[in-house]
Design a protein around this motif. Structure first.
Motif, PDB file in Angstrom:
ATOM      1  N   ARG A 182       0.818  -1.212   0.000  1.00  0.00           N
ATOM      2  CA  ARG A 182       0.000   0.000   0.000  1.00  0.00           C
ATOM      3  C   ARG A 182       0.854   1.264   0.000  1.00  0.00           C
ATOM      4  O   ARG A 182       0.356   2.353   0.283  1.00  0.00           O
ATOM      5  N   LEU A 183       2.118   1.134  -0.326  1.00  0.00           N
ATOM      6  CA  LEU A 183       3.070   2.237  -0.205  1.00  0.00           C
ATOM      7  C   LEU A 183       2.606   3.506  -0.909  1.00  0.00           C
ATOM      8  O   LEU A 183       2.758   4.620  -0.396  1.00  0.00           O
ATOM      9  N   ASP A 184       2.006   3.357  -2.087  1.00  0.00           N
ATOM     10  CA  ASP A 184       1.590   4.522  -2.867  1.00  0.00           C
ATOM     11  C   ASP A 184       0.463   5.321  -2.203  1.00  0.00           C
ATOM     12  O   ASP A 184       0.199   6.459  -2.598  1.00  0.00           O
ATOM     13  N   GLU A 185      -0.196   4.746  -1.206  1.00  0.00           N
ATOM     14  CA  GLU A 185      -1.293   5.437  -0.537  1.00  0.00           C
ATOM     15  C   GLU A 185      -0.794   6.482   0.464  1.00  0.00           C
ATOM     16  O   GLU A 185      -1.575   7.332   0.902  1.00  0.00           O
ATOM     17  N   PHE A 186       0.486   6.424   0.806  1.00  0.00           N
ATOM     18  CA  PHE A 186       1.015   7.260   1.870  1.00  0.00           C
ATOM     19  C   PHE A 186       1.757   8.475   1.311  1.00  0.00           C
ATOM     20  O   PHE A 186       2.245   8.454   0.181  1.00  0.00           O
ATOM     21  N   PRO A 187       1.830   9.557   2.111  1.00  0.00           N
ATOM     22  CA  PRO A 187       2.547  10.768   1.666  1.00  0.00           C
ATOM     23  C   PRO A 187       3.988  10.446   1.297  1.00  0.00           C
ATOM     24  O   PRO A 187       4.588   9.501   1.841  1.00  0.00           O
ATOM     25  N   LYS A 188       4.550  11.229   0.395  1.00  0.00           N
ATOM     26  CA  LYS A 188       5.920  10.992  -0.064  1.00  0.00           C
ATOM     27  C   LYS A 188       6.915  11.029   1.086  1.00  0.00           C
ATOM     28  O   LYS A 188       7.898  10.280   1.097  1.00  0.00           O
TER      29      LYS A 188
ATOM     30  N   ASN B 137       0.408  17.894  12.444  1.00  0.00           N
ATOM     31  CA  ASN B 137      -0.872  18.315  11.874  1.00  0.00           C
ATOM     32  C   ASN B 137      -1.762  17.094  11.675  1.00  0.00           C
ATOM     33  O   ASN B 137      -1.297  15.937  11.655  1.00  0.00           O
ATOM     34  N   LEU B 138      -3.051  17.325  11.516  1.00  0.00           N
ATOM     35  CA  LEU B 138      -4.019  16.241  11.423  1.00  0.00           C
ATOM     36  C   LEU B 138      -3.877  15.435  10.134  1.00  0.00           C
ATOM     37  O   LEU B 138      -4.182  14.237  10.106  1.00  0.00           O
ATOM     38  N   GLU B 139      -3.414  16.078   9.067  1.00  0.00           N
ATOM     39  CA  GLU B 139      -3.241  15.367   7.804  1.00  0.00           C
ATOM     40  C   GLU B 139      -2.183  14.263   7.940  1.00  0.00           C
ATOM     41  O   GLU B 139      -2.401  13.120   7.509  1.00  0.00           O
ATOM     42  N   MET B 140      -1.051  14.598   8.557  1.00  0.00           N
ATOM     43  CA  MET B 140      -0.013  13.596   8.764  1.00  0.00           C
ATOM     44  C   MET B 140      -0.478  12.535   9.761  1.00  0.00           C
ATOM     45  O   MET B 140      -0.199  11.349   9.600  1.00  0.00           O
ATOM     46  N   LEU B 141      -1.213  12.966  10.789  1.00  0.00           N
ATOM     47  CA  LEU B 141      -1.720  12.012  11.758  1.00  0.00           C
ATOM     48  C   LEU B 141      -2.623  10.979  11.099  1.00  0.00           C
ATOM     49  O   LEU B 141      -2.576   9.793  11.434  1.00  0.00           O
ATOM     50  N   GLU B 142      -3.436  11.412  10.151  1.00  0.00           N
ATOM     51  CA  GLU B 142      -4.348  10.489   9.469  1.00  0.00           C
ATOM     52  C   GLU B 142      -3.563   9.389   8.756  1.00  0.00           C
ATOM     53  O   GLU B 142      -3.955   8.208   8.789  1.00  0.00           O
ATOM     54  N   ALA B 143      -2.455   9.759   8.134  1.00  0.00           N
ATOM     55  CA  ALA B 143      -1.609   8.766   7.462  1.00  0.00           C
ATOM     56  C   ALA B 143      -0.998   7.805   8.480  1.00  0.00           C
ATOM     57  O   ALA B 143      -0.953   6.584   8.255  1.00  0.00           O
ATOM     58  N   VAL B 144      -0.548   8.344   9.609  1.00  0.00           N
ATOM     59  CA  VAL B 144       0.075   7.507  10.641  1.00  0.00           C
ATOM     60  C   VAL B 144      -0.945   6.560  11.265  1.00  0.00           C
ATOM     61  O   VAL B 144      -0.614   5.418  11.614  1.00  0.00           O
ATOM     62  N   LYS B 145      -2.192   6.985  11.379  1.00  0.00           N
ATOM     63  CA  LYS B 145      -3.226   6.102  11.915  1.00  0.00           C
ATOM     64  C   LYS B 145      -3.370   4.855  11.058  1.00  0.00           C
ATOM     65  O   LYS B 145      -3.548   3.746  11.579  1.00  0.00           O
ATOM     66  N   HIS B 146      -3.242   5.006   9.754  1.00  0.00           N
ATOM     67  CA  HIS B 146      -3.302   3.835   8.858  1.00  0.00           C
ATOM     68  C   HIS B 146      -2.075   2.941   9.044  1.00  0.00           C
ATOM     69  O   HIS B 146      -2.175   1.713   8.915  1.00  0.00           O
ATOM     70  N   MET B 147      -0.943   3.532   9.369  1.00  0.00           N
ATOM     71  CA  MET B 147       0.255   2.744   9.647  1.00  0.00           C
ATOM     72  C   MET B 147       0.086   1.948  10.943  1.00  0.00           C
ATOM     73  O   MET B 147       0.547   0.798  11.048  1.00  0.00           O
ATOM     74  N   ILE B 148      -0.580   2.546  11.928  1.00  0.00           N
ATOM     75  CA  ILE B 148      -0.841   1.849  13.185  1.00  0.00           C
ATOM     76  C   ILE B 148      -1.785   0.671  12.947  1.00  0.00           C
ATOM     77  O   ILE B 148      -1.598  -0.418  13.512  1.00  0.00           O
TER      78      ILE B 148
END
Length: 246
Positions: A76-82, A106-117
């Motif tokens: 799923r690598l392409d789903e995450f910010p560069k 910021n909340l945008e980066m947090l949203e990506a990290v939540k998917h990593m968790i």
């Protein structure tokens, strides 16, 4: 922080990650140190699922991926910010997994990290039964509230366990059952006058609901304090709007 808006955004990050971790996972919250930096670790037994290093201007989220987790993430690598892609590709795998330290402010980066968790661990928290569900105007589940003396599904032994959890989280103060619900004249949650002044019937209609100490339990933000998974379950989540369908 550079300005008030940055501080406000970081506060939102703090509150949202605690809602997410407590709502999705049944984990112990253990304070610690990352070198000389304060951190909060979310653990299941001796295994750390997530560690948050606390800085004045940002948080560093530390996540360790094993082989299976790396395979899921790479699919799923392409789903995450560069920035996360670059961090992952430049991180070195050690004997116990690939370590990543992700800056979040910021909340945008947090949203990506939540998917990593979620890749790191599937949610393991199950909601309480709704057999005797009773939702108060303040947003609490009355049937889960330690003060409520109406009909619930808890045994005497379970009530004692809940009481011990409340004392551990909030202190050794009076927790006797003394509330019949919203229309009881001596309601424990003193929010009726506030609702009347604002012209609203339900507390959760208020813009300040999530941070109101008249209705909320332990404030939903990062604290370096030991709280067990059971204490979160019994002493915090019954007072969190939306946690169990209220």
């Amino acid at each position: 922080m550079s300005n008030k808006s940055d501080k406000a955004e970081l506060q939102k990050v703090s509150e949202e990650i605690m809602r997410f971790m407590r709502g999705k996972y049944k984990l112990d919250e253990i304070p610690g140190k990352y070198y000389d930096i304060d951190c909060l670790k979310f653990r299941q037994g001796r295994k750390t699922i997530l560690s948050i290093n606390i800085h004045d201007e940002h948080y560093d989220f530390q996540i360790i991926y094993g082989k299976a987790e790396r395979e899921k993430f790479e699919a799923r690598l392409d789903e995450f910010p560069k920035s996360i892609q670059d961090l992952y590709n430049n991180s070195r795998a050690l004997h116990d997994g690939l370590w990543m330290l992700i800056r979040v402010d910021n909340l945008e980066m947090l949203e990506a990290v939540k998917h990593m968790i979620l890749i790191k661990k599937n949610p393991n928290r199950k909601p309480f039964s709704k057999t005797h569900i009773h939702i108060a105007n303040c947003g609490h589940r009355c049937d889960l509230c330690i003060h409520y003396k109406g009909k619930t599904s808890f045994t005497a032994e379970e009530k004692e366990w809940r009481l011990a959890c409340h004392k551990a989280v909030y202190g050794d103060i009076s927790w006797e059952e003394n509330c019949d619900g919203c229309h009881f004249p001596d309601c424990t949650v003193e929010s009726a006058d506030c609702r009347k002044a604002k012209g609203i019937e339900k507390c959760w209609a208020c813009d300040n609901y999530s941070t109101c100490l008249k209705t909320a339990g332990w404030p939903p933000e990062i604290h370096t304090r030991t709280i067990t998974a059971d204490q979160v379950t019994w002493a915090i989540l019954p007072y969190v709007k939306g946690q169990y369908g209220n």
